[in-house]
Scaffold this motif. Structure first.
Motif, PDB file in Angstrom:
ATOM      1  N   ARG A   1      -5.205 -46.484  30.818  1.00 22.18           N
ATOM      2  CA  ARG A   1      -5.260 -46.226  32.253  1.00 22.18           C
ATOM      3  C   ARG A   1      -6.679 -45.776  32.583  1.00 22.18           C
ATOM      4  NH1 ARG A   1      -0.850 -42.199  33.167  1.00 22.18           N
ATOM      5  NH2 ARG A   1       0.518 -44.001  33.444  1.00 22.18           N
TER       6      ARG A   1
ATOM      7  N   THR B   1      -7.377 -38.302  27.264  1.00 24.67           N
ATOM      8  CA  THR B   1      -8.072 -38.847  28.420  1.00 24.67           C
ATOM      9  C   THR B   1      -9.539 -38.449  28.351  1.00 24.67           C
ATOM     10  OG1 THR B   1      -6.031 -38.616  29.665  1.00 24.67           O
ATOM     11  CG2 THR B   1      -8.029 -39.010  30.937  1.00 24.67           C
TER      12      THR B   1
ATOM     13  N   THR C   1      -3.293 -30.312  37.118  1.00 21.71           N
ATOM     14  CA  THR C   1      -2.863 -31.459  36.318  1.00 21.71           C
ATOM     15  C   THR C   1      -3.671 -31.448  35.032  1.00 21.71           C
ATOM     16  OG1 THR C   1      -2.508 -32.714  38.338  1.00 21.71           O
ATOM     17  CG2 THR C   1      -2.587 -33.975  36.283  1.00 21.71           C
TER      18      THR C   1
ATOM     19  N   GLU D   1      -7.618 -43.015  29.938  1.00 22.55           N
ATOM     20  CA  GLU D   1      -6.447 -42.419  29.287  1.00 22.55           C
ATOM     21  C   GLU D   1      -5.802 -43.435  28.354  1.00 22.55           C
ATOM     22  OE1 GLU D   1      -3.433 -41.066  31.985  1.00 22.55           O
ATOM     23  OE2 GLU D   1      -2.326 -40.003  30.433  1.00 22.55           O
TER      24      GLU D   1
ATOM     25  N   TRP E   1      -8.811 -43.742  35.124  1.00 23.19           N
ATOM     26  CA  TRP E   1      -8.762 -42.758  36.212  1.00 23.19           C
ATOM     27  C   TRP E   1     -10.034 -42.874  37.026  1.00 23.19           C
ATOM     28  CZ3 TRP E   1      -5.405 -38.310  36.981  1.00 23.19           C
ATOM     29  CH2 TRP E   1      -4.275 -38.315  36.134  1.00 23.19           C
TER      30      TRP E   1
ATOM     31  N   GLU F   1      -3.898 -50.158  33.913  1.00 22.73           N
ATOM     32  CA  GLU F   1      -3.759 -49.808  35.324  1.00 22.73           C
ATOM     33  C   GLU F   1      -4.788 -48.783  35.753  1.00 22.73           C
ATOM     34  OE1 GLU F   1       0.237 -48.352  35.483  1.00 22.73           O
ATOM     35  OE2 GLU F   1      -0.346 -46.307  35.004  1.00 22.73           O
ATOM     36  N   TYR F   2      -4.956 -48.687  37.047  1.00 25.01           N
ATOM     37  CA  TYR F   2      -5.850 -47.695  37.643  1.00 25.01           C
ATOM     38  C   TYR F   2      -5.028 -46.522  38.159  1.00 25.01           C
ATOM     39  CZ  TYR F   2      -9.622 -51.221  38.068  1.00 25.01           C
ATOM     40  OH  TYR F   2     -10.592 -52.162  37.854  1.00 25.01           O
ATOM     41  N   TYR F   3      -5.595 -45.344  38.072  1.00 22.31           N
ATOM     42  CA  TYR F   3      -5.066 -44.167  38.766  1.00 22.31           C
ATOM     43  C   TYR F   3      -6.177 -43.668  39.679  1.00 22.31           C
ATOM     44  CZ  TYR F   3      -0.593 -42.365  36.956  1.00 22.31           C
ATOM     45  OH  TYR F   3       0.725 -42.136  36.674  1.00 22.31           O
ATOM     46  N   TYR F   4      -5.804 -43.221  40.832  1.00 26.73           N
ATOM     47  CA  TYR F   4      -6.792 -42.643  41.732  1.00 26.73           C
ATOM     48  C   TYR F   4      -6.485 -41.166  41.874  1.00 26.73           C
ATOM     49  CZ  TYR F   4      -7.902 -47.456  42.833  1.00 26.73           C
ATOM     50  OH  TYR F   4      -8.282 -48.771  42.740  1.00 26.73           O
ATOM     51  N   ALA F   5      -7.470 -40.323  41.725  1.00 25.96           N
ATOM     52  CA  ALA F   5      -7.226 -38.889  41.822  1.00 25.96           C
ATOM     53  C   ALA F   5      -8.318 -38.231  42.662  1.00 25.96           C
ATOM     54  CB  ALA F   5      -7.188 -38.267  40.431  1.00 25.96           C
TER      55      ALA F   5
ATOM     56  N   ARG G   1      -4.304 -33.623  31.422  1.00 24.92           N
ATOM     57  CA  ARG G   1      -4.038 -34.844  30.670  1.00 24.92           C
ATOM     58  C   ARG G   1      -4.790 -34.799  29.342  1.00 24.92           C
ATOM     59  NH1 ARG G   1      -0.609 -36.598  34.090  1.00 24.92           N
ATOM     60  NH2 ARG G   1      -0.388 -38.792  34.602  1.00 24.92           N
TER      61      ARG G   1
END
Lengths: 415, 994
Positions: B266, B242, B237, B257, B268, B163-167, B239
């Motif tokens: 994942r 990662t 945050t 990650e 990011w 999956e993708y995370y957007y930050a 992690r």
């Protein structure tokens, strides 16, 4: 320069390889040449090579601001094919492909041309019709080409997923004598071949200006001094607009970065090149074992040769669907190369508004495969002062005449 | 032999044993082990084979830079090749296999390459394998391909998800060691949004191994506490696991990650105002003969294995170094009760505190000495020592099981460099460090990356915290914040000074060829000192040429251990300074990233999600066959009761011609163009005059590109004075919309026009056939659908079957036809009502293939079939649709150019084969006097006419009606066809106008 062979290697092995000469000399520029070629990429070096070989023009300098083969020749995904649609494209790309067949022997330098086949997938009815049209055109033009069924495709590429779920493979256009070559070796082989015939290859030398008088070009200014010449050939993909401006004319090209990447090396899993235009991606496996993957071009103009992510993401999605086994492989590195885009996505080989200045540019995303044919045609033009049959359709004035050579019907993604 | 020590190991939990498999055998490790530490603990020194010579190779490093210990991990559809054992966290059931050998790790046939290595120097393959020509493809290359590669190719689809995370963050800190945590504290206390990424499972970095106290506590404890305190802040945050993978233009960063759950990894995707790269440094190996033997390790890795995992590298370890830092390894080994027979220091003197401590522990220190050769095979036996300044004459042989080597440290500058950050050579460090004056620049030309700590060339803890505070504060200011107090944590180090390192690129300095050809630079790719020297000798002088000729730095570790050493050898060979030779370009990612992670969620059904019309479910229930058209799927045909697709198409065509038929036309693009200048704007976009179209009327329009070539067509309806609804082809709806916007935003921004793509707001149903009007009336309507009230090319609003509808009287079949647009939500209801009302009339649906046949019978073009980017409206006989009166439209000037007005252009014609039952193949070419003079653009069997029909573009075709053409469709078969009008059916157009 010594001859290369297994015997020579064996001989050198017993003297600690001390006897190998330079692969090509590194001369200082002379004050004057019959022809000065700007740009020691594949196309520039091939032009020099065929000027000397086919036309006996040996007082030739190839001037390179960086290191030879360092532009798109050393950055592309090494695909060689000639199954184009338009007659003028077929002619020059097939000329190139057939020259590739013998280059290793001609240079005495193994460029590893490997005709393991190029397969273009049809994943919509429309694409299938387009490939059929190309197939008929190729066959009549004498280019070995065939339409293959999904079943045949599975035999050629066992790792492919034919059934989708999104765009099932309906068939494909197969060019059995297409393939790949070692891109660096093509530049190095041409450099070696040209140098052997007396061509001066001058690296780390930038052309900073073009000298002209009323009659045309008289020479160039470089970071290694002035060089006189009556014939100047500009072959600087990715920087063509800039050089043309220095020579005093404008070009209908835009520069954009084209993206590529390789995976970590794995044992052989795929023999041929597969291009999937509907979903935007193509892949082959190098001799080293890396999956070599081509992406799209960035949607904005720039001159950096950096990788960007957005196309990589799109390309990998497409390829994971097409070749599910690559999902657990890892991307090793990604990079970009700056390509010249013309209005019809076909190259420009021609004379220019400045007498004595010739241009070869605009190969877009498909230059590597054309190198031998392009050099052949450009050399002929420079030697004779006017384009021959291969180059003539690609002249600069086609844009004012509307004489476009548009391959887009046959290649939605890339040439 | 390597083994587990009875105590020690900060990261392992000896109360939690873990069982794993390596090459089929079961072994035990502990929770917290890496696969590498567990293999060492179980006595495995040889863990793989090299790429080219298949030499046995052992674990060299303890982190991401590991070149040798690559494993096939997992089984079946979870198999992963080329996993670096040094970063694989050991778990119960971990299944690992060594790679690149046959038949086994211990006995590998490929090692033959090693004994023949003198015949395989750098680039040997460019010099041979050329004759006979065909042998490359059929003999040499297959052998090379099989021998190359590393891990096995996976064979199955990947069952895991990604999956993708957007930050979005103000300050991104990459690396949670001493520097990263210190810099992050500055940004966190300033109240900025902070994201901290750490590639390993543990914070602290080298604090976990080295003896330094921070704020009065052991460094490792401080790091854990500080990380926890930071992570507890609402604006921070953190992690672990990662990895900062790549830095891209304008502050765009990718990170990877590793997860342990239903989602495997994942990606990011981070936008950061400022990036602090606190990525540390990597120790360099030394180049001496046999430095690639299993048992030769980086000095820092040796003490990592002792301190972090309680693993002994062997009873006797010889340390070889050019700097003080490696003495720490000797001291750590001694304190762990292991023997250090000697420290070989290439420098003439070593008088600092660390050498003093080593001597005090009774360790023999040999100055000015180095290793001439390592003796051993799959395990180490001894080292031959020599004078470093000499040629390698053996002074003494020291038995040992491990060599701990250190050639100094290089800052990790990858992330700094990805986006154009430049480096400077630091003579004192003997390393490249970031040139702060030439940082990667963002969208306003400002630098957006700041290196901190070891990544910035500061190696002592005291300097690291000073630099990290300064860089942290700078990041705060650059990100628009105000730094808080900015006090640095107090640190106490084991020693306060270290003597400078001495450059050592080849050991011994004057080593013979024999030694140089066994001194490895790039372990994985088997590039030796002699290879780089050969490349220089042969004129591959540019660092990029050297890299490509020798493959130095091109392995999966991307040269993390080899690049600087290789560069130095090249510079030496060329008689140039190292900074003048320069580095190769650093490319993302920092360490390889799983392709599945990069592809993210977009797989299976989520890959290019299918667009379905409101009526799609009905088509599916009726057993329709589908074809993808752009992102949509459309019914191709509706075969019934075992009918073939071809028979279904014929039936569908005849139903439309004879009765009444329905087509789901919802996929056609619909773009609303509104505003006082809408007419004026569309006049420019289409060849036809649109401004003069009357409300209530429709017009078929052609759209050209700047070069005068047709690229879209469709019906434009004028809804009111200010409003047009433009229909586009299915494939081009987004492109036409974007095209409108491009012109409106860049060229005609002064026009008052707004556009909106309303394609999905409507379902559209074409009711086609002689009984079309009857059907609509049977559905119940308040509309007058008579020819007088609603004539051909008119439209009207009303209600049909109780549903609000807009009815266009247009036809793509030549029959009486109404295209009915209804709100998408009522599309299915309308369709079902129409089917029901039409049942007594014999209504049937038709798909895209029947649509194609119907239009081909009428000679209507399809953009993309009859046109291909080189075809003008004039070529297609559509001159009537090109306004001669309009002052301008896109393509107008282009159409006047020489090549577009010349004689002999390809023109659209109809074709009838001599044998009516023979259908020309798609794309067949007409050949005349050995020239291709044109090609078939559409070809079908017409059930209406009972014969084949085709359209073609033929040179000068319009003046050649009646000519017979030849289409050679294979080497021995030619089809003959006669040129006719492309309108095969109802040329007067009477049927659509009733």
């Amino acid at each position: 320069m010594g001859r290369y062979s297994a015997f020579a290697i064996a001989k050198q092995a017993f003297s600690h390889h001390k006897g190998w000469d330079r692969a090509w000399p590194s001369p200082e520029p002379k004050p004057e040449y019959d022809v000065v070629i700007v740009g020691a990429g594949g196309h520039g070096l091939a032009t020099a090579y065929y000027l000397a070989k086919n036309h006996g023009v040996r007082k030739v300098a190839v001037i390179e601001k960086g290191w030879l083969g360092g532009g798109n020749t050393g950055r592309n995904t090494t695909i060689i094919r000639s199954n184009y649609l338009q007659p003028s494209s077929m002619a020059i790309f097939e000329k190139a492909r057939s020259l590739y067949e013998d280059l290793s022997q001609e240079f005495n330098y193994n460029i590893m041309f490997s005709p393991r086949g190029v397969l273009m997938l049809a994943q919509t009815e429309h694409e299938l019709r387009a490939w059929k049209r190309t197939y008929h055109a190729n066959r009549i033009a004498g280019i070995e080409s065939e339409m293959v069924t999904p079943r045949q495709i599975k035999e050629i590429v066992p790792i492919i997923n034919l059934s989708g779920p999104r765009y099932p493979v309906l068939g494909g256009l197969w060019q059995p004598r297409g393939g790949t070559a070692r891109h660096d070796a093509v530049a190095w082989g041409y450099a070696r071949g040209a140098a052997e015939m007396g061509v001066d290859i001058i690296q780390q030398c930038e052309v900073t200006g073009v000298d002209r008088d009323a009659e045309g070009v008289t020479g160039v200014q470089t970071t290694k001094g002035a060089i006189r010449t009556k014939k100047l050939c500009i072959v600087v993909a990715g920087n063509s607009g800039v050089m043309a401006e220095r020579a005093g004319f404008r070009l209908p090209v835009e520069s954009v970065a084209l993206q590529a990447l390789v995976s970590e090396p794995i044992k052989p899993a795929m023999d041929c090149v597969v291009m999937a235009n509907t979903v935007h991606g193509y892949m082959s496996q190098s001799d080293k074992g890396e999956m070599v993957i081509g992406g799209g071009a960035d949607g904005f103009n720039n001159y950096t040769q950096r990788g960007s992510f957005h196309h990589i993401e799109e390309t990998l999605r497409a390829l994971v669907e097409t070749f599910p086994m690559i999902s657990r492989l890892k991307m090793l590195r990604q990079w970009g190369g700056v390509v010249d885009m013309t209005g019809d996505r076909s190259p420009i080989i021609g004379t220019t508004p400045v007498p004595g200045v010739f241009i070869n540019c605009g190969w877009g995303t498909g230059g590597f495969k054309a190198i031998p044919g392009s050099g052949w045609a450009t050399a002929e033009m420079v030697a004779k002062g006017t384009p021959g049959d291969l180059a003539a359709p690609f002249s600069l004035d086609r844009f004012t005449e509307g004489r476009m050579i548009d391959e887009s019907v046959a290649a939605a993604v890339a040439h | 032999m390597t083994t587990r020590l009875s105590k020690g190991g900060r990261l392992i939990d000896r109360t939690r044993p873990v069982k794993f498999q390596f090459n089929g055998q079961y072994y035990k490790g502990f929770a917290g082990d890496t696969l590498a530490s567990a293999l060492l603990a179980n006595g495995h020194t040889t863990v793989g084979r090299s790429f080219k010579y298949h030499r046995p190779r052992g674990i060299v490093a303890s982190g991401a830079e590991e070149p040798n210990a690559l494993m096939g991990l997992g089984t079946g559809n979870r198999f992963e090749p080329n996993a670096r054992a040094t970063v694989v966290e050991l778990q119960d059931g971990t299944y690992a296999e060594s790679q690149n050998h046959w038949p086994s790790l211990a006995f590998d046939v490929g090692v033959l390459n090693d004994s023949l290595s003198k015949f395989f120097p750098a680039g040997f393959y460019y010099k041979t394998f050329m004759y006979p020509r065909a042998a490359w493809k059929h003999v040499f290359e297959p052998v090379i391909r099989a021998a190359a590669g590393l891990g096995k190719a996976p064979t199955k689809a990947d069952p895991d998800t990604y999956e993708y995370y957007y930050a979005y963050t103000d300050v991104l800190v990459i690396g949670a060691g001493l520097a990263g945590l210190t810099a992050a504290r500055q940004a966190a206390d300033a109240g900025l949004r902070v994201l901290i990424l750490e590639q390993s499972p543990h914070v602290g970095g080298r604090l976990n191994t080295e003896e330094a106290d921070v704020e009065g506590a052991p460094g490792a404890d401080w790091a854990r506490a500080e990380a926890a305190a930071l992570a507890a802040m609402p604006n921070v945050t953190l992690r672990t696991r990662t990895m900062g993978a790549g830095v891209y233009d304008h502050g765009y960063i990718l990170a990877n990650e590793r997860l342990d759950g239903p989602v495997r990894e994942r990606l990011w995707r981070i936008r950061a105002k400022q990036v602090v790269t606190a990525t540390g440094a990597i120790e360099r190996p030394l180049a001496f003969a046999g430095n690639d033997r299993p048992g030769v390790m980086l000095a820092s890795a040796v003490r990592d294995y002792v301190a972090l995992y309680g693993v002994s590298p062997g009873d006797r370890t010889v340390v070889v170094t050019n700097n003080d830092d490696a003495y720490r390894t000797a001291i750590a080994l001694k304190r762990a009760g292991l023997d250090v027979p000697a420290i070989l220091d290439a420098r003439p003197a070593a008088t600092g505190p660390l050498p003093r401590m080593a001597r005090e522990l009774g360790i023999r220190v040999e100055l000015g000495k180095g290793i001439a050769k390592v003796v051993g095979g799959k395990t180490l036996k001894s080292v031959e020592i020599c004078a470093h300044a000499g040629e390698g004459a053996v002074l003494e042989v020291i038995p040992c099981e491990c060599v701990a080597m250190s050639g100094g440290w290089s800052p990790i500058v990858h992330l700094w460099s990805h986006c154009g950050g430049k480096l400077t050579w630091d003579e004192d460090l003997i390393a490249f460090r970031p040139d702060l004056e030439r940082a990667p620049t963002g969208d306003r030309g400002q630098g957006f990356v700041l290196p901190a700590g070891a990544a910035n060339g500061y190696f002592s803890a005291t300097q690291i915290v000073e630099d990290a505070v300064a860089m942290g504060q700078r990041a705060v200011r650059e990100a628009g914040g105000s730094p808080a107090s900015g006090t640095a944590p107090t640190v106490t180090e084991d020693v306060t000074e270290e003597a400078p390192a001495m450059p050592v690129w080849m050991m011994p300095e004057r080593a013979s060829y024999k030694l140089r050809s066994k001194a490895f630079l790039d372990f994985q790719n088997d590039v030796k000192v002699s290879d780089v020297q050969l490349a220089a000798q042969e004129g591959y002088e540019s660092v990029e040429h050297t890299k490509r000729y020798t493959t130095l730095g091109m392995a999966t570790d991307q040269g993390k251990l080899s690049n600087i050493n290789g560069l130095a050898i090249l510079a030496d060979s060329l008689g140039a300074a190292i900074p003048d030779v320069g580095t190769t370009t650093f490319r993302p990612p920092y360490t390889p990233v799983t392709i599945g992670t990069l592809a993210g969620e977009a797989r299976g059904a989520l890959f290019k999600p299918l667009r379905k019309t409101a009526i799609d479910g009905w088509h599916e229930a009726q057993g329709a066959t589908f074809e993808p058209v752009a992102d949509w799927r459309r019914p191709f045909a509706y075969p019934k009761n075992g009918e073939s697709v071809h028979a279904a198409v014929n039936r569908e065509v005849l139903t439309a011609r004879e009765k009444v038929s329905l087509l789901d036309a919802s996929t056609l693009g619909k773009i609303l163009v509104k505003g006082p200048d809408a007419g004026k704007f569309l006049n420019l976009m289409y060849t036809n005059p649109m401004a003069g179209l009357k409300p209530g009327r429709c017009r078929y329009g052609l759209m050209l590109n700047e070069n005068g070539f047709l690229w879209d067509d469709g019906v434009v309806a004028r809804l009111d004075e200010d409003t047009f609804l433009v229909h586009t082809t299915t494939g081009n709806s987004d492109r036409v919309h974007a095209w409108f916007e491009e012109w409106l935003q860049t060229e005609w921004w002064d026009m008052q026009v707004y556009t909106a793509n309303v394609t999905e707001q409507y379902a559209q149903v074409a009711v086609v056939g002689p009984k079309a009007r009857e059907l609509l009336q049977a559905m119940g309507t308040d509309m007058d659908l008579s020819n007088d009230a609603l004539p051909f090319m008119g439209w009207a609003d009303g209600t049909i079957g109780g549903i609000k509808a807009r009815v266009y009287r247009i036809s793509f079949s030549g029959e009486l036809s109404y295209e009915v647009a209804i709100p998408a939500g009522q599309g299915l209801a309308f369709w079902e009502a129409a089917m029901e009302a039409g049942a007594p009339m014999g209504v049937a649906p038709y798909g895209t293939e029947a649509l194609h046949v119907l239009r081909a019978e009428k000679g209507f073009i399809i953009v993309g079939d009859e046109s291909d980017g080189t075809v003008t409206p004039h070529d297609l006989g559509l001159s009537w649709a090109v306004s001669q009166k309009k002052e301008d439209f896109i393509g107008k000037r282009a159409l006047e150019r020489a090549d577009l007005t010349r004689e002999g252009r390809k023109q659209l014609v109809g074709l009838e084969t001599v044998e009516p039952s023979v259908v020309l193949p798609d794309g067949a070419h007409a050949v005349e006097h050995d020239r291709m003079i044109g090609h078939v653009t559409s070809t079908y069997f017409s059930p209406t006419l009972g014969r084949s029909i085709a359209m073609a573009l033929i040179e000068g075709g319009l003046s050649r009606t009646g000519d017979m053409l030849e289409f050679p469709i294979s080497d021995d078969k030619t089809i003959r066809a006669k040129i006719v009008s492309p309108v095969f059916y109802d040329p007067e157009g009477a049927r659509q106008n009733v």
